[in-house]
Motif scaffolding. Structure first.
Motif, PDB file in Angstrom:
ATOM      1  N   SER A  34       8.398  -5.123   6.312  1.00 15.66           N
ATOM      2  CA  SER A  34       6.620  -4.670   5.700  1.00 15.66           C
ATOM      3  C   SER A  34       7.449  -3.515   5.403  1.00 15.66           C
ATOM      4  CB  SER A  34       5.916  -4.486   6.591  1.00 15.66           C
ATOM      5  OG  SER A  34       6.510  -3.842   7.514  1.00 15.66           O
ATOM      6  N   TRP A  35       6.809  -2.552   4.538  1.00 18.66           N
ATOM      7  CA  TRP A  35       6.905  -1.063   3.623  1.00 18.66           C
ATOM      8  C   TRP A  35       5.747  -0.511   3.633  1.00 18.66           C
ATOM      9  CZ3 TRP A  35      11.647   0.264   1.484  1.00 18.66           C
ATOM     10  CH2 TRP A  35      12.437  -0.124   1.462  1.00 18.66           C
ATOM     11  N   TYR A  36       6.358   0.572   3.818  1.00 21.11           N
ATOM     12  CA  TYR A  36       5.126   1.905   4.951  1.00 21.11           C
ATOM     13  C   TYR A  36       5.584   3.290   3.634  1.00 21.11           C
ATOM     14  CZ  TYR A  36       3.573  -0.395   8.635  1.00 21.11           C
ATOM     15  OH  TYR A  36       2.720  -1.396  10.170  1.00 21.11           O
ATOM     16  N   ARG A  37       4.835   4.100   3.197  1.00 22.79           N
ATOM     17  CA  ARG A  37       4.758   5.064   2.765  1.00 22.79           C
ATOM     18  C   ARG A  37       3.846   6.503   3.158  1.00 22.79           C
ATOM     19  NH1 ARG A  37       2.255   4.200  -3.917  1.00 22.79           N
ATOM     20  NH2 ARG A  37      -0.090   4.484  -3.012  1.00 22.79           N
ATOM     21  N   THR A  48       2.601  -2.695   2.110  1.00 26.43           N
ATOM     22  CA  THR A  48       3.177  -3.914   2.067  1.00 26.43           C
ATOM     23  C   THR A  48       3.744  -4.918   2.926  1.00 26.43           C
ATOM     24  OG1 THR A  48       3.719  -6.464   0.559  1.00 26.43           O
ATOM     25  CG2 THR A  48       4.846  -3.834   0.698  1.00 26.43           C
ATOM     26  N   ILE A  49       3.654  -5.805   2.992  1.00 27.41           N
ATOM     27  CA  ILE A  49       3.945  -6.583   4.253  1.00 27.41           C
ATOM     28  C   ILE A  49       4.745  -8.573   3.672  1.00 27.41           C
ATOM     29  CG2 ILE A  49       2.171  -7.810   5.055  1.00 27.41           C
ATOM     30  CD1 ILE A  49       2.774  -7.397   7.924  1.00 27.41           C
ATOM     31  N   ILE A  50       5.439  -8.494   4.072  1.00 24.75           N
ATOM     32  CA  ILE A  50       5.515 -10.133   3.829  1.00 24.75           C
ATOM     33  C   ILE A  50       6.530 -11.040   4.835  1.00 24.75           C
ATOM     34  CG2 ILE A  50       8.568  -9.555   3.755  1.00 24.75           C
ATOM     35  CD1 ILE A  50       8.465 -11.682   1.474  1.00 24.75           C
ATOM     36  N   THR A  51       5.828 -12.095   5.412  1.00 22.80           N
ATOM     37  CA  THR A  51       5.953 -13.113   6.650  1.00 22.80           C
ATOM     38  C   THR A  51       7.117 -13.783   6.413  1.00 22.80           C
ATOM     39  OG1 THR A  51       5.262 -15.086   6.207  1.00 22.80           O
ATOM     40  CG2 THR A  51       3.702 -13.264   6.959  1.00 22.80           C
ATOM     41  N   ASN A  57       0.896  -9.838   1.539  1.00 17.75           N
ATOM     42  CA  ASN A  57      -0.311  -8.516   1.050  1.00 17.75           C
ATOM     43  C   ASN A  57       0.233  -8.251   0.897  1.00 17.75           C
ATOM     44  OD1 ASN A  57      -2.973  -8.401   1.836  1.00 17.75           O
ATOM     45  ND2 ASN A  57      -3.378  -8.832   3.497  1.00 17.75           N
ATOM     46  N   TYR A  58      -1.135  -7.150   0.462  1.00 17.59           N
ATOM     47  CA  TYR A  58      -0.493  -6.084  -0.343  1.00 17.59           C
ATOM     48  C   TYR A  58      -1.992  -4.592  -0.065  1.00 17.59           C
ATOM     49  CZ  TYR A  58       3.127  -8.215  -2.945  1.00 17.59           C
ATOM     50  OH  TYR A  58       4.589  -8.542  -2.541  1.00 17.59           O
ATOM     51  N   ALA A  59      -1.274  -3.755  -0.514  1.00 11.76           N
ATOM     52  CA  ALA A  59      -2.787  -2.037   0.066  1.00 11.76           C
ATOM     53  C   ALA A  59      -3.685  -2.764  -1.445  1.00 11.76           C
ATOM     54  CB  ALA A  59      -2.307  -1.470  -0.155  1.00 11.76           C
ATOM     55  N   ASP A  60      -4.603  -2.415  -1.613  1.00 16.71           N
ATOM     56  CA  ASP A  60      -4.962  -2.281  -3.194  1.00 16.71           C
ATOM     57  C   ASP A  60      -4.979  -1.628  -4.660  1.00 16.71           C
ATOM     58  OD1 ASP A  60      -8.241  -2.837  -1.835  1.00 16.71           O
ATOM     59  OD2 ASP A  60      -6.784  -4.287  -2.136  1.00 16.71           O
ATOM     60  N   SER A  61      -4.446  -0.087  -3.654  1.00 14.83           N
ATOM     61  CA  SER A  61      -3.385   0.758  -4.802  1.00 14.83           C
ATOM     62  C   SER A  61      -2.457   0.243  -5.376  1.00 14.83           C
ATOM     63  CB  SER A  61      -3.253   2.479  -4.211  1.00 14.83           C
ATOM     64  OG  SER A  61      -2.527   1.727  -2.796  1.00 14.83           O
ATOM     65  N   VAL A  62      -1.788  -0.743  -4.503  1.00 15.14           N
ATOM     66  CA  VAL A  62      -1.002  -1.221  -5.495  1.00 15.14           C
ATOM     67  C   VAL A  62      -0.377  -3.162  -5.942  1.00 15.14           C
ATOM     68  CG1 VAL A  62       0.212   0.537  -4.087  1.00 15.14           C
ATOM     69  CG2 VAL A  62       0.361  -2.134  -2.973  1.00 15.14           C
ATOM     70  N   ARG A  65       0.817  -4.225  -8.846  1.00  9.03           N
ATOM     71  CA  ARG A  65       2.719  -3.593  -9.406  1.00  9.03           C
ATOM     72  C   ARG A  65       3.398  -2.970  -9.105  1.00  9.03           C
ATOM     73  NH1 ARG A  65       1.944   1.892  -9.259  1.00  9.03           N
ATOM     74  NH2 ARG A  65       0.455   1.788  -7.371  1.00  9.03           N
ATOM     75  N   PHE A  66       3.508  -3.675  -7.528  1.00  9.31           N
ATOM     76  CA  PHE A  66       4.432  -3.408  -6.742  1.00  9.31           C
ATOM     77  C   PHE A  66       4.425  -5.034  -6.092  1.00  9.31           C
ATOM     78  CE2 PHE A  66       4.195   0.638  -4.263  1.00  9.31           C
ATOM     79  CZ  PHE A  66       4.420   1.188  -5.952  1.00  9.31           C
ATOM     80  N   THR A  67       5.927  -5.520  -5.984  1.00 15.81           N
ATOM     81  CA  THR A  67       6.473  -7.165  -5.249  1.00 15.81           C
ATOM     82  C   THR A  67       7.166  -6.723  -4.785  1.00 15.81           C
ATOM     83  OG1 THR A  67       5.881  -7.470  -7.421  1.00 15.81           O
ATOM     84  CG2 THR A  67       7.320  -9.217  -5.575  1.00 15.81           C
ATOM     85  N   ILE A  68       7.029  -7.319  -2.603  1.00 17.90           N
ATOM     86  CA  ILE A  68       7.868  -7.487  -2.227  1.00 17.90           C
ATOM     87  C   ILE A  68       8.692  -8.613  -1.915  1.00 17.90           C
ATOM     88  CG2 ILE A  68       5.876  -8.384  -0.486  1.00 17.90           C
ATOM     89  CD1 ILE A  68       7.563  -6.282   1.174  1.00 17.90           C
TER      90      ILE A  68
END
Length: 120
Positions: A34-37, A48-51, A57-62, A65-68
C-alpha cells in the motif's frame, strides 16, 4: 526487511510522477502492499492498496488519477500519479505486510518516505 521508496520530487500542477518501492531482506511472501501519505499538519492517510492477487482500492481523492501496481517477482510496488494538484503535496510512504517464514505471522513494514511537492 526493508522498503526503499524512490521517485518523489517537485512537479507542476497537472503533471505526473511515478513512485517505486522495493522490498528486500528475509522475505517469504508479501500480502498487501500500500501507499500512504502525510501532508504537512495532517494525519497519515491511506492512498491506495493492492492485494497479493492484484485487487486494488483507492481513496476517493485519488480515484481516476493514481494507479497502483506491483511486480511480485521483484517485491516491488509502484504508484503512477497523474493530474497532480497542490493538495497531493505530501510525504508518501509505502507499506507491505511481509511474512518472513512459512506459517509465520505477517509484519507490517514501512518505507522511509519520499516527498512529493506539487507547485508551480
Amino acid at each position: 526487511v526493508h522498503l526503499v521508496e524512490s521517485g518523489g520530487g517537485l512537479v507542476q500542477p497537472g503533471g505526473s510522477l511515478r513512485l517505486s518501492c522495493a522490498a528486500s531482506g528475509s522475505i517469504f511472501s508479501i500480502n498487501n502492499m500500500s501507499w500512504y501519505r502525510q501532508a504537512p499538519g495532517k494525519e497519515r492517510e491511506l492512498v491506495t492498496i493492492i492485494t497479493s492477487i492484484g485487487s486494488t482500492n483507492y481513496a476517493d481523492s485519488v480515484k481516476g488519477r493514481f494507479t497502483i501496481s506491483r511486480d511480485s517477482a521483484k517485491d516491488t510496488v509502484y504508484l503512477q500519479m497523474n493530474s497532480l494538484n497542490p493538495e497531493d503535496t505530501a510525504v508518501y510512504y509505502c507499506s507491505a505486510d511481509v511474512q518472513t517464514k512459512p506459517y509465520g505471522g505477517y509484519l507490517k513494514v514501512w518505507g522511509q518516505g519520499t516527498l512529493v511537492t506539487v507547485s508551480s
